[in-house]
Design a protein around this motif. Structure first.
Motif, PDB file in Angstrom:
ATOM      1  N   LYS A 182       0.856  -1.190   0.000  1.00 25.07           N
ATOM      2  CA  LYS A 182       0.000   0.000   0.000  1.00 25.07           C
ATOM      3  C   LYS A 182       0.891   1.239   0.000  1.00 25.07           C
ATOM      4  O   LYS A 182       1.823   1.347   0.789  1.00 25.07           O
ATOM      5  CB  LYS A 182      -0.895   0.036   1.237  1.00 25.07           C
ATOM      6  CG  LYS A 182      -1.926  -1.062   1.281  1.00 25.07           C
ATOM      7  CD  LYS A 182      -3.216  -0.609   0.707  1.00 25.07           C
ATOM      8  CE  LYS A 182      -4.233  -1.733   0.822  1.00 25.07           C
ATOM      9  NZ  LYS A 182      -5.553  -1.296   0.594  1.00 25.07           N
ATOM     10  N   ILE A 183       0.619   2.143  -0.918  1.00 24.22           N
ATOM     11  CA  ILE A 183       1.313   3.424  -0.994  1.00 24.22           C
ATOM     12  C   ILE A 183       0.240   4.499  -1.016  1.00 24.22           C
ATOM     13  O   ILE A 183      -0.567   4.555  -1.947  1.00 24.22           O
ATOM     14  CB  ILE A 183       2.211   3.520  -2.246  1.00 24.22           C
ATOM     15  CG1 ILE A 183       3.239   2.382  -2.267  1.00 24.22           C
ATOM     16  CG2 ILE A 183       2.895   4.879  -2.310  1.00 24.22           C
ATOM     17  CD1 ILE A 183       4.049   2.302  -3.545  1.00 24.22           C
ATOM     18  N   LYS A 184       0.208   5.311   0.021  1.00 26.49           N
ATOM     19  CA  LYS A 184      -0.803   6.367   0.161  1.00 26.49           C
ATOM     20  C   LYS A 184      -2.222   5.812   0.000  1.00 26.49           C
ATOM     21  O   LYS A 184      -3.063   6.379  -0.691  1.00 26.49           O
ATOM     22  CB  LYS A 184      -0.558   7.494  -0.834  1.00 26.49           C
ATOM     23  CG  LYS A 184       0.736   8.241  -0.578  1.00 26.49           C
ATOM     24  CD  LYS A 184       0.888   9.398  -1.527  1.00 26.49           C
ATOM     25  CE  LYS A 184       2.199  10.121  -1.257  1.00 26.49           C
ATOM     26  NZ  LYS A 184       2.418  11.234  -2.161  1.00 26.49           N
ATOM     27  N   GLY A 185      -2.455   4.642   0.590  1.00 28.83           N
ATOM     28  CA  GLY A 185      -3.784   4.043   0.574  1.00 28.83           C
ATOM     29  C   GLY A 185      -4.141   3.282  -0.692  1.00 28.83           C
ATOM     30  O   GLY A 185      -5.216   2.721  -0.785  1.00 28.83           O
ATOM     31  N   LYS A 186      -3.245   3.242  -1.682  1.00 21.85           N
ATOM     32  CA  LYS A 186      -3.521   2.523  -2.925  1.00 21.85           C
ATOM     33  C   LYS A 186      -2.666   1.259  -3.002  1.00 21.85           C
ATOM     34  O   LYS A 186      -1.521   1.256  -2.573  1.00 21.85           O
ATOM     35  CB  LYS A 186      -3.245   3.406  -4.140  1.00 21.85           C
ATOM     36  CG  LYS A 186      -4.214   4.566  -4.254  1.00 21.85           C
ATOM     37  CD  LYS A 186      -4.026   5.294  -5.541  1.00 21.85           C
ATOM     38  CE  LYS A 186      -5.032   6.439  -5.652  1.00 21.85           C
ATOM     39  NZ  LYS A 186      -4.962   7.120  -6.925  1.00 21.85           N
ATOM     40  N   ALA A 187      -3.239   0.205  -3.554  1.00 16.41           N
ATOM     41  CA  ALA A 187      -2.550  -1.083  -3.645  1.00 16.41           C
ATOM     42  C   ALA A 187      -1.670  -1.140  -4.886  1.00 16.41           C
ATOM     43  O   ALA A 187      -2.079  -0.708  -5.972  1.00 16.41           O
ATOM     44  CB  ALA A 187      -3.577  -2.209  -3.688  1.00 16.41           C
ATOM     45  N   TYR A 188      -0.469  -1.678  -4.704  1.00 16.30           N
ATOM     46  CA  TYR A 188       0.481  -1.846  -5.804  1.00 16.30           C
ATOM     47  C   TYR A 188       1.249  -3.143  -5.650  1.00 16.30           C
ATOM     48  O   TYR A 188       1.413  -3.651  -4.551  1.00 16.30           O
ATOM     49  CB  TYR A 188       1.488  -0.691  -5.836  1.00 16.30           C
ATOM     50  CG  TYR A 188       0.882   0.633  -6.198  1.00 16.30           C
ATOM     51  CD1 TYR A 188       0.671   0.969  -7.530  1.00 16.30           C
ATOM     52  CD2 TYR A 188       0.501   1.537  -5.220  1.00 16.30           C
ATOM     53  CE1 TYR A 188       0.090   2.179  -7.868  1.00 16.30           C
ATOM     54  CE2 TYR A 188      -0.070   2.746  -5.552  1.00 16.30           C
ATOM     55  CZ  TYR A 188      -0.273   3.062  -6.877  1.00 16.30           C
ATOM     56  OH  TYR A 188      -0.846   4.262  -7.217  1.00 16.30           O
ATOM     57  N   VAL A 189       1.730  -3.643  -6.773  1.00 14.87           N
ATOM     58  CA  VAL A 189       2.614  -4.804  -6.809  1.00 14.87           C
ATOM     59  C   VAL A 189       3.849  -4.372  -7.591  1.00 14.87           C
ATOM     60  O   VAL A 189       3.748  -3.627  -8.567  1.00 14.87           O
ATOM     61  CB  VAL A 189       1.926  -6.006  -7.511  1.00 14.87           C
ATOM     62  CG1 VAL A 189       2.861  -7.192  -7.621  1.00 14.87           C
ATOM     63  CG2 VAL A 189       0.647  -6.392  -6.775  1.00 14.87           C
ATOM     64  N   LEU A 190       5.008  -4.851  -7.169  1.00 13.60           N
ATOM     65  CA  LEU A 190       6.240  -4.485  -7.856  1.00 13.60           C
ATOM     66  C   LEU A 190       6.379  -5.262  -9.167  1.00 13.60           C
ATOM     67  O   LEU A 190       6.248  -6.493  -9.186  1.00 13.60           O
ATOM     68  CB  LEU A 190       7.453  -4.749  -6.962  1.00 13.60           C
ATOM     69  CG  LEU A 190       7.521  -3.937  -5.675  1.00 13.60           C
ATOM     70  CD1 LEU A 190       8.743  -4.339  -4.864  1.00 13.60           C
ATOM     71  CD2 LEU A 190       7.559  -2.447  -5.982  1.00 13.60           C
ATOM     72  N   ARG A 191       6.635  -4.539 -10.237  1.00 15.60           N
ATOM     73  CA  ARG A 191       6.818  -5.164 -11.553  1.00 15.60           C
ATOM     74  C   ARG A 191       7.953  -6.189 -11.499  1.00 15.60           C
ATOM     75  O   ARG A 191       7.848  -7.276 -12.063  1.00 15.60           O
ATOM     76  CB  ARG A 191       7.127  -4.109 -12.615  1.00 15.60           C
ATOM     77  CG  ARG A 191       7.399  -4.710 -13.996  1.00 15.60           C
ATOM     78  CD  ARG A 191       7.823  -3.658 -15.005  1.00 15.60           C
ATOM     79  NE  ARG A 191       6.741  -2.761 -15.348  1.00 15.60           N
ATOM     80  CZ  ARG A 191       5.810  -3.020 -16.265  1.00 15.60           C
ATOM     81  NH1 ARG A 191       5.819  -4.153 -16.919  1.00 15.60           N
ATOM     82  NH2 ARG A 191       4.870  -2.136 -16.525  1.00 15.60           N
ATOM     83  N   SER A 192       9.044  -5.841 -10.810  1.00  9.16           N
ATOM     84  CA  SER A 192      10.200  -6.740 -10.746  1.00  9.16           C
ATOM     85  C   SER A 192       9.820  -8.080 -10.114  1.00  9.16           C
ATOM     86  O   SER A 192      10.318  -9.128 -10.523  1.00  9.16           O
ATOM     87  CB  SER A 192      11.352  -6.084  -9.984  1.00  9.16           C
ATOM     88  OG  SER A 192      10.941  -5.713  -8.684  1.00  9.16           O
TER      89      SER A 192
END
Length: 87
Positions: free
Chosen positions: A66-76
């Motif tokens: 979570k970054i600033k309340g938004k979900a992300y996955v690392l491309r790498s």
């Protein structure tokens, strides 16, 4: 050397097409270099649906941050899993 004359209208259309292609290529390059992917971007990249994405998270195939309340996955991480044949 022979000089070629192109009518202004055709030249402007050609120039417009080149600019559009340049924008698309720039977008693709920037997307390729983007390290954080949204859930929808991961789904599109892996050609999976939302339920499969959630199942991958539940089985800890990859980690969502979570970054600033938004979900992300690392491309790498996704690229590593693909290279290892895990997804």
């Amino acid at each position: 050397m022979t000089e070629i004359t192109i009518p202004a209208k055709e030249w402007n259309e050609l120039k417009s097409q080149i600019l559009k292609l340049d924008e698309k290529v720039s977008y693709l390059v920037s997307e390729k270099q983007k390290e954080t992917l949204s859930p929808k971007e991961v789904q599109k990249l892996l050609n999976i649906g939302k339920s499969t994405y959630i199942r991958y998270l539940d089985h800890k195939v990859f980690e969502q941050k979570k970054i600033k309340g938004k979900a992300y996955v690392l491309r790498s991480e996704i690229e590593r899993l693909i290279a290892e044949g895990k997804i």
